[in-house]
Motif scaffolding. Sequence first.
Motif, short mmCIF file in Angstrom:
data_model
loop_
_atom_site.label_atom_id
_atom_site.label_comp_id
_atom_site.label_asym_id
_atom_site.label_seq_id
_atom_site.Cartn_x
_atom_site.Cartn_y
_atom_site.Cartn_z
N ASP A 144 -7.18 12.19 4.11
CA ASP A 144 -6.18 12.89 4.92
C ASP A 144 -4.77 12.62 4.40
N CYS A 145 -3.80 13.34 4.95
CA CYS A 145 -2.44 13.29 4.43
C CYS A 145 -1.76 11.95 4.70
N HIS A 146 -2.36 11.12 5.57
CA HIS A 146 -1.81 9.79 5.84
C HIS A 146 -2.32 8.76 4.83
N GLY A 147 -3.24 9.17 3.96
CA GLY A 147 -3.75 8.28 2.95
C GLY A 147 -5.09 7.66 3.25
N TRP A 148 -5.70 8.03 4.38
CA TRP A 148 -6.98 7.43 4.72
C TRP A 148 -8.12 8.15 4.04
N ARG A 149 -9.13 7.39 3.72
CA ARG A 149 -10.27 7.86 2.93
C ARG A 149 -11.58 7.58 3.66
N LEU A 150 -12.48 8.54 3.59
CA LEU A 150 -13.83 8.33 4.08
C LEU A 150 -14.75 8.21 2.87
N GLY A 151 -15.24 6.99 2.62
CA GLY A 151 -16.12 6.75 1.50
C GLY A 151 -17.58 6.94 1.90
N TYR A 152 -18.45 6.22 1.19
CA TYR A 152 -19.88 6.40 1.40
C TYR A 152 -20.49 5.32 2.29
N GLY A 153 -19.67 4.41 2.76
CA GLY A 153 -20.14 3.44 3.74
C GLY A 153 -20.47 2.07 3.21
N GLY A 154 -20.41 1.87 1.89
CA GLY A 154 -20.77 0.57 1.34
C GLY A 154 -19.64 -0.44 1.29
N GLY A 155 -18.39 0.05 1.34
CA GLY A 155 -17.24 -0.84 1.29
C GLY A 155 -16.87 -1.31 -0.10
N PHE A 156 -17.49 -0.74 -1.15
CA PHE A 156 -17.24 -1.22 -2.50
C PHE A 156 -15.81 -0.94 -2.96
N VAL A 178 -9.71 17.60 1.88
CA VAL A 178 -8.51 17.07 2.53
C VAL A 178 -8.51 17.55 3.98
N LEU A 179 -8.63 16.61 4.90
CA LEU A 179 -8.78 16.90 6.32
C LEU A 179 -7.51 16.51 7.09
N PRO A 180 -7.33 17.04 8.30
CA PRO A 180 -6.16 16.66 9.09
C PRO A 180 -6.13 15.17 9.43
N GLN A 181 -7.30 14.59 9.65
CA GLN A 181 -7.33 13.18 10.05
C GLN A 181 -8.69 12.57 9.72
N ILE A 182 -8.65 11.35 9.19
CA ILE A 182 -9.86 10.60 8.87
C ILE A 182 -9.88 9.36 9.77
N PRO A 183 -10.98 9.08 10.47
CA PRO A 183 -11.05 7.85 11.27
C PRO A 183 -10.99 6.63 10.36
N HIS A 184 -10.29 5.59 10.81
CA HIS A 184 -10.14 4.40 9.97
C HIS A 184 -9.98 3.17 10.84
N ASP A 185 -10.12 2.01 10.22
CA ASP A 185 -9.89 0.74 10.91
C ASP A 185 -9.31 -0.26 9.92
N GLU A 186 -9.24 -1.52 10.30
CA GLU A 186 -8.54 -2.52 9.48
C GLU A 186 -9.26 -2.85 8.18
#
Length: 218
Positions: A144-156, A178-186
């Motif tokens: 998303d435009c804030h810089g957040w990324r949705l990867g494949y879930g492994g955390g590599f 490129v989506l409006p918003q990607i869920p993210h955490d710390e």
Amino acid sequence: LSGQSARVHPVRSPQQMAGKQQLRDELRKERSILCATLDRQRLARAALTHLQNDARFLSARCLALYLPTPAEFDPTPIGEAAKTRGAALAYPRVIGRHPPELGFHLLPADSAVQAGPLGIREPTPEAPPAPPIDLFLVPGLGFDCHGWRLGYGGGFYDAALRAHPAALRVAACYSFQVLPQIPHDERDEPIDLIVTPDGLFQTRARALFMVHPKEDPE
């Protein structure tokens, strides 16, 4: 990755994990449908035209790329352009899974590639280790435009990016990723630049790579 941070991260709630996994499933399905009709090389070269005038890309002496699956954006033209000007190209290899850890290696020949533990092509253990990495081309399912990324879930890649905080982080992807918003955490590490066949966007997610508007590449 001896420089990897040892900080402790909070455990994701079941709701957070379910939400991310649902979005991953949706994006995988959309990507597999759309990619079947795309000219991957043409779109990759179009993305390169937006990146090749960026001073930060041109100054990178070692780029970390990835060996793409058939559905992923192919970073090969970007790597070839960097290699032409003398940059080294590094590729990830799974070192450990618990915790997730990647090592990065040069590829002196096609024979230095094997199938890794995740079923993805990676350098063999004998491939030379990479020099210090200046720029990462980071794979992912969505950004998303804030810089957040949705990867494949492994955390590599989150672990690898934490281990190289001074390296520029670039997402090269298709425009529909490129989506409006990607869920993210710390636990999640942000991206600095997003480049698609349609243009280049600076997320300003990290102050380290914030550029004054007058300095933005045209």
